[in-house]
Motif scaffolding. Structure first.
Motif, PDB file in Angstrom:
ATOM      1  N   LEU A 405       0.823  -1.215   0.000  1.00  0.00           N
ATOM      2  CA  LEU A 405       0.000   0.000   0.000  1.00  0.00           C
ATOM      3  C   LEU A 405       0.855   1.261   0.000  1.00  0.00           C
ATOM      4  CD1 LEU A 405      -2.764  -1.067   2.541  1.00  0.00           C
ATOM      5  CD2 LEU A 405      -3.017  -0.806   0.060  1.00  0.00           C
ATOM      6  N   LEU A 406       1.980   1.188   0.710  1.00  0.00           N
ATOM      7  CA  LEU A 406       2.885   2.351   0.764  1.00  0.00           C
ATOM      8  C   LEU A 406       3.473   2.653  -0.619  1.00  0.00           C
ATOM      9  CD1 LEU A 406       4.320   4.456   2.496  1.00  0.00           C
ATOM     10  CD2 LEU A 406       6.114   2.768   2.926  1.00  0.00           C
ATOM     11  N   VAL A 407       3.861   1.547  -1.324  1.00  0.00           N
ATOM     12  CA  VAL A 407       4.412   1.747  -2.682  1.00  0.00           C
ATOM     13  C   VAL A 407       3.359   2.317  -3.619  1.00  0.00           C
ATOM     14  CG1 VAL A 407       5.311   0.523  -4.696  1.00  0.00           C
ATOM     15  CG2 VAL A 407       6.138  -0.053  -2.399  1.00  0.00           C
ATOM     16  N   ASN A 408       2.139   1.802  -3.490  1.00  0.00           N
ATOM     17  CA  ASN A 408       1.064   2.296  -4.353  1.00  0.00           C
ATOM     18  C   ASN A 408       0.719   3.759  -4.064  1.00  0.00           C
ATOM     19  OD1 ASN A 408       0.789  -0.123  -5.715  1.00  0.00           O
ATOM     20  ND2 ASN A 408      -0.698  -0.936  -4.215  1.00  0.00           N
ATOM     21  N   SER A 409       0.909   4.112  -2.776  1.00  0.00           N
ATOM     22  CA  SER A 409       0.544   5.491  -2.417  1.00  0.00           C
ATOM     23  C   SER A 409       1.428   6.540  -3.102  1.00  0.00           C
ATOM     24  CB  SER A 409       0.609   5.662  -0.899  1.00  0.00           C
ATOM     25  OG  SER A 409       1.944   5.558  -0.460  1.00  0.00           O
ATOM     26  N   PHE A 410       2.731   6.129  -3.316  1.00  0.00           N
ATOM     27  CA  PHE A 410       3.635   7.062  -3.999  1.00  0.00           C
ATOM     28  C   PHE A 410       3.288   7.213  -5.472  1.00  0.00           C
ATOM     29  CE2 PHE A 410       6.376   6.131  -0.328  1.00  0.00           C
ATOM     30  CZ  PHE A 410       6.697   7.428   0.034  1.00  0.00           C
ATOM     31  N   LYS A 411       2.618   6.186  -6.007  1.00  0.00           N
ATOM     32  CA  LYS A 411       2.258   6.235  -7.423  1.00  0.00           C
ATOM     33  C   LYS A 411       0.896   6.884  -7.645  1.00  0.00           C
ATOM     34  CE  LYS A 411       4.883   2.019  -8.495  1.00  0.00           C
ATOM     35  NZ  LYS A 411       4.832   0.649  -9.017  1.00  0.00           N
ATOM     36  N   SER A 412       0.217   7.138  -6.589  1.00  0.00           N
ATOM     37  CA  SER A 412      -1.125   7.727  -6.730  1.00  0.00           C
ATOM     38  C   SER A 412      -1.034   9.224  -7.002  1.00  0.00           C
ATOM     39  CB  SER A 412      -1.925   7.459  -5.460  1.00  0.00           C
ATOM     40  OG  SER A 412      -2.042   6.070  -5.242  1.00  0.00           O
ATOM     41  N   LYS A 413      -2.180   9.734  -7.289  1.00  0.00           N
ATOM     42  CA  LYS A 413      -2.245  11.170  -7.562  1.00  0.00           C
ATOM     43  C   LYS A 413      -2.019  11.964  -6.285  1.00  0.00           C
ATOM     44  CE  LYS A 413      -5.386  10.573 -11.452  1.00  0.00           C
ATOM     45  NZ  LYS A 413      -6.684  10.903 -12.032  1.00  0.00           N
ATOM     46  N   THR A 414      -1.598  13.169  -6.394  1.00  0.00           N
ATOM     47  CA  THR A 414      -1.234  14.020  -5.259  1.00  0.00           C
ATOM     48  C   THR A 414      -2.440  14.288  -4.365  1.00  0.00           C
ATOM     49  OG1 THR A 414       0.429  15.083  -6.643  1.00  0.00           O
ATOM     50  CG2 THR A 414      -0.198  16.226  -4.616  1.00  0.00           C
ATOM     51  N   LYS A 415      -3.604  14.460  -4.970  1.00  0.00           N
ATOM     52  CA  LYS A 415      -4.779  14.793  -4.180  1.00  0.00           C
ATOM     53  C   LYS A 415      -5.231  13.632  -3.276  1.00  0.00           C
ATOM     54  CE  LYS A 415      -8.050  13.624  -7.902  1.00  0.00           C
ATOM     55  NZ  LYS A 415      -9.182  14.144  -8.712  1.00  0.00           N
ATOM     56  N   LEU A 416      -4.779  12.387  -3.625  1.00  0.00           N
ATOM     57  CA  LEU A 416      -5.155  11.235  -2.808  1.00  0.00           C
ATOM     58  C   LEU A 416      -4.040  10.816  -1.830  1.00  0.00           C
ATOM     59  CD1 LEU A 416      -6.799   8.970  -5.538  1.00  0.00           C
ATOM     60  CD2 LEU A 416      -7.942  10.464  -3.892  1.00  0.00           C
ATOM     61  N   GLN A 417      -2.884  11.532  -1.869  1.00  0.00           N
ATOM     62  CA  GLN A 417      -1.720  11.140  -1.078  1.00  0.00           C
ATOM     63  C   GLN A 417      -2.018  11.197   0.423  1.00  0.00           C
ATOM     64  OE1 GLN A 417       1.789  13.393  -1.955  1.00  0.00           O
ATOM     65  NE2 GLN A 417       3.110  12.097  -0.689  1.00  0.00           N
ATOM     66  N   GLU A 418      -2.673  12.292   0.848  1.00  0.00           N
ATOM     67  CA  GLU A 418      -2.963  12.435   2.278  1.00  0.00           C
ATOM     68  C   GLU A 418      -3.917  11.347   2.755  1.00  0.00           C
ATOM     69  OE1 GLU A 418      -4.761  15.758   5.379  1.00  0.00           O
ATOM     70  OE2 GLU A 418      -4.348  16.306   3.293  1.00  0.00           O
ATOM     71  N   GLU A 419      -4.934  11.077   1.963  1.00  0.00           N
ATOM     72  CA  GLU A 419      -5.908  10.056   2.353  1.00  0.00           C
ATOM     73  C   GLU A 419      -5.258   8.670   2.431  1.00  0.00           C
ATOM     74  OE1 GLU A 419     -10.058   8.049   0.672  1.00  0.00           O
ATOM     75  OE2 GLU A 419      -9.259   9.904  -0.237  1.00  0.00           O
ATOM     76  N   LYS A 420      -4.396   8.348   1.457  1.00  0.00           N
ATOM     77  CA  LYS A 420      -3.720   7.048   1.468  1.00  0.00           C
ATOM     78  C   LYS A 420      -2.724   6.941   2.625  1.00  0.00           C
ATOM     79  CE  LYS A 420      -4.204   6.074  -3.467  1.00  0.00           C
ATOM     80  NZ  LYS A 420      -3.504   5.815  -4.744  1.00  0.00           N
ATOM     81  N   SER A 421      -2.073   8.058   2.933  1.00  0.00           N
ATOM     82  CA  SER A 421      -1.127   8.049   4.057  1.00  0.00           C
ATOM     83  C   SER A 421      -1.861   7.777   5.372  1.00  0.00           C
ATOM     84  CB  SER A 421      -0.385   9.381   4.137  1.00  0.00           C
ATOM     85  OG  SER A 421       0.406   9.580   2.993  1.00  0.00           O
ATOM     86  N   ARG A 422      -3.047   8.406   5.507  1.00  0.00           N
ATOM     87  CA  ARG A 422      -3.846   8.178   6.706  1.00  0.00           C
ATOM     88  C   ARG A 422      -4.275   6.704   6.810  1.00  0.00           C
ATOM     89  NH1 ARG A 422      -8.053  10.887   5.452  1.00  0.00           N
ATOM     90  NH2 ARG A 422      -6.987  12.891   5.722  1.00  0.00           N
ATOM     91  N   ARG A 423      -4.662   6.131   5.673  1.00  0.00           N
ATOM     92  CA  ARG A 423      -5.070   4.732   5.665  1.00  0.00           C
ATOM     93  C   ARG A 423      -3.903   3.817   6.053  1.00  0.00           C
ATOM     94  NH1 ARG A 423      -7.073   2.861   0.079  1.00  0.00           N
ATOM     95  NH2 ARG A 423      -8.548   4.580   0.500  1.00  0.00           N
ATOM     96  N   LEU A 424      -2.703   4.142   5.534  1.00  0.00           N
ATOM     97  CA  LEU A 424      -1.514   3.360   5.859  1.00  0.00           C
ATOM     98  C   LEU A 424      -1.212   3.410   7.350  1.00  0.00           C
ATOM     99  CD1 LEU A 424       0.929   1.708   4.903  1.00  0.00           C
ATOM    100  CD2 LEU A 424       2.147   3.853   4.517  1.00  0.00           C
ATOM    101  N   GLN A 425      -1.380   4.621   7.921  1.00  0.00           N
ATOM    102  CA  GLN A 425      -1.138   4.767   9.348  1.00  0.00           C
ATOM    103  C   GLN A 425      -2.112   3.909  10.162  1.00  0.00           C
ATOM    104  OE1 GLN A 425       1.393   6.279  10.628  1.00  0.00           O
ATOM    105  NE2 GLN A 425       0.807   5.972  12.775  1.00  0.00           N
TER     106      GLN A 425
END
Length: 598
Positions: A405-425
């Motif tokens: 999930l962390l690797v995918n988060s870096f490949k995602s769009k910038t607007k979804l980065q915060e949301e994915k980071s929160r999910r990872l946490q």
């Protein structure tokens, strides 16, 4: 290279053949009742050096050594070789070798009269045995027959005697076949005792003759002791179930007893067979009015038993009682008293042997319970370890998912980065909670195991305290008896000197006997014994009164034989003597008479 390989294979084959030859030589010695040569040959085979040997032959060697040490009453060595055989099979994962190990352990438990453990180990051996291994199966079936026979279970004893006959035939094992026929005859005797149907009595005689005929057809393949037992059983058959007043019955008894006596000279180490034969011959001589001849037979038994290294003390006791009765009838009360005192000495020896065998039985039962507990603890630890492994696997899986999930988060769009980071946490926190939960469960499991261990220690301490309390109570009683002895000895006179000390010694020696017997006989009315003494003019011995009490408690012949550590045939001879002393005729059933005696 090819030459070296061929040489190795040839030497391995020669070594295996050598071990097989040793086993064959030892077996032949056992059939001829040369037990010393049998043991020495087995020990020589054990010392063979060189290339690795066939594990199945090694299993047979250890099984035979275990059995031989059982016969010599070296129980520690017997158990050692049985365990050695089992451990070899488990180590190399060979089912046949492992089956022989369980068979050896079943033989050990059966010899100590621990029937339930003998049955369980024999059944395991049968499950591990291959379909074509008739030798192993016949021995396992014979052990099961022995256990159920001692339990007086006529149905199962007959079943396993039949299976022993079938497998012995398939294996062409004439020694086992002869024993199996004798076993089946005993099963038929059980049926007759239960039903009183003549057909079972006829079958008993038929299969005893079959056992004897196996030896006559193949004398080199059947042990002389096996043939001796078949003949003494035939003699006992006529003695117990045919009219003794007929000359034909007496001739049959003398015929088979004579065969058994001649063969038993080489195989009867403790003089059990010959002692029983002489007892039968003495009974026939007494019936024919030949008192001097009866004395000759009994004195021969007494002399030979005195010379034997390990005599049968029960046979010794019966012989001494027979001599005492014989001399009492003649009016030679001095000799009658002498042999009566000898009988008491042999009775004490029997009691000592019982205590030793009981101690071995308790030790074996304790070892088995301890082994079961160890297996249970090991299984619990294995379950705990599997649980821990599952938790660790789950944690690793969660970590892998988190990384993905962390690797995918870096490949995602910038607007979804915060949301994915929160999910990872959140997922990381969940993984940590799972890890903490796993550690907590592990700690709880360790605490539970520690609590169980403390509980076992407390239970052990309590048992030790109870044992100490019992010992102190016995010590206090003995000290009180000794104090009474000192005081009462001051009152002794020339006429009663030594009487007080004799009473004290007898009290201390008989304490264990009274304590052991009280529980079994507390339900018997004292008038029962008084009536028996009155009917026999006080001729019944304490051992015979105890025998009557067991019959009153409805114990069967096998159970009484196990209680006295004697042969069932000796019990029947004892019953015959009891009937004579209390004046019963031959047609009166002693068991029913004692049940109805008020």
């Amino acid at each position: 290279m090819w030459t070296l390989l061929c040489s190795f294979l040839l030497s391995l084959s020669a070594q295996e053949n050598s071990l097989a030859e040793y086993l064959k030589k030892a077996y032949t010695a056992r059939l001829k009742a040369n037990y010393d040569l049998n043991l020495s040959t087995l020990k020589e085979a054990e010392q063979l050096k060189g290339h690795p040997q066939d594990p199945v032959l090694l299993a047979k060697l250890n099984t035979e050594l275990s059995k031989q040490y059982l016969v010599n009453a070296d129980y520690s060595k017997a158990k050692e070789y049985a365990n050695k055989c089992l451990q070899l099979g488990q180590r190399i994962k060979n089912r046949t070798v492992e089956a022989y190990g369980y068979l050896a352990i079943a033989t050990y438990y059966n010899y100590l009269d621990i029937g339930d453990l003998a049955v369980s180990n024999a059944q395991i051996a049968l499950k591990l045995a291959k379909n074509w291994d008739y030798s192993l199966k016949s021995r396992a079936y014979y052990i099961l027959y022995g256990v159920y026979s001692s339990w007086d279970d006529e149905v199962l004893s007959k079943k396993y005697a039949q299976l022993t006959i079938l497998t012995a035939r398939e294996n062409a094992d004439n020694e086992m076949l002869a024993n199996a026929y004798t076993a089946y005859a005993t099963a038929m005797q059980f049926h007759y005792e239960k039903t009183k149907k003549r057909q079972y009595l006829d079958s008993m005689k038929l299969y005893l003759h079959k056992s004897a005929s196996v030896y006559k057809k193949s004398p080199e393949q059947v042990g002389v002791r096996t043939y001796s037992i078949a003949n003494i059983n035939l003699a006992n058959y006529f003695f117990e179930y045919q009219p003794l007043h007929k000359q034909s019955t007496q001739d049959s008894i003398l015929f088979y007893a004579d065969i058994a006596k001649k063969l038993a000279k080489a195989s009867d180490k403790n003089y059990t067979i010959t002692g029983n034969v002489n007892g039968l011959l003495a009974e026939i001589a007494s019936l024919q009015g030949k008192s001097r001849l009866a004395e000759t037979y009994l004195m021969d038994s007494y002399t030979q038993l005195t010379k034997a290294a390990t005599p049968s003390y029960y046979t010794f006791s019966n012989v001494a009682q027979g001599l005492s009765d014989l001399y009492a009838k003649r009016g030679d009360f001095k000799k009658a008293l002498f042999y009566q005192k000898k009988k008491e000495v042999f009775t004490n020896k029997i009691f000592d042997e019982r205590k030793m065998l009981q101690a071995k039985k308790l030790e074996a039962q304790y070892e088995n319970s301890k082994l079961s507990e160890d297996i249970k603890i090991a299984a619990q630890k294995a379950d705990s370890q599997r649980t821990q492994n599952l938790l660790l696997t789950g944690i690793c899986l969660l970590l892998v998912i988190s990384i993905c999930l962390l690797v995918n988060s870096f490949k995602s769009k910038t607007k979804l980065q915060e949301e994915k980071s929160r999910r990872l946490q959140q997922e990381k926190q969940e993984a940590e909670r799972n890890a903490e939960l796993g550690l907590k469960m592990q700690a709880e499991e360790q605490a539970r195991l520690q609590a169980e261990q403390q509980l076992l220690l407390l239970q052990k301490d309590q048992m030790q305290k109870e044992a100490m309390a019992d010992a102190l109570q016995i010590e206090r009683k003995n000290r009180l008896l000794l104090q009474m002895k000192d005081k009462l000895q001051k009152l002794e006179t020339e006429q009663n000197r030594g009487y007080v000390e004799k009473i004290i010694k007898e009290e201390m020696r008989l304490e264990e006997t009274v304590e052991r017997s009280a529980k079994e006989f507390k339900s018997i009315n004292p008038a029962f014994f008084s009536k028996l003494k009155e009917m026999s003019n006080d001729k019944l011995t304490p051992l015979e009164l105890e025998h009557c009490a067991y019959l009153r408690l409805q114990l069967n012949t096998k159970e009484i034989a196990a209680a006295f550590y004697i042969e069932p045939k000796s019990v029947r001879v004892s019953k015959y003597r009891i009937k004579q002393k209390i004046g019963l005729d031959k047609d009166t059933d002693l068991d029913r008479f004692l049940q109805e005696l008020s």
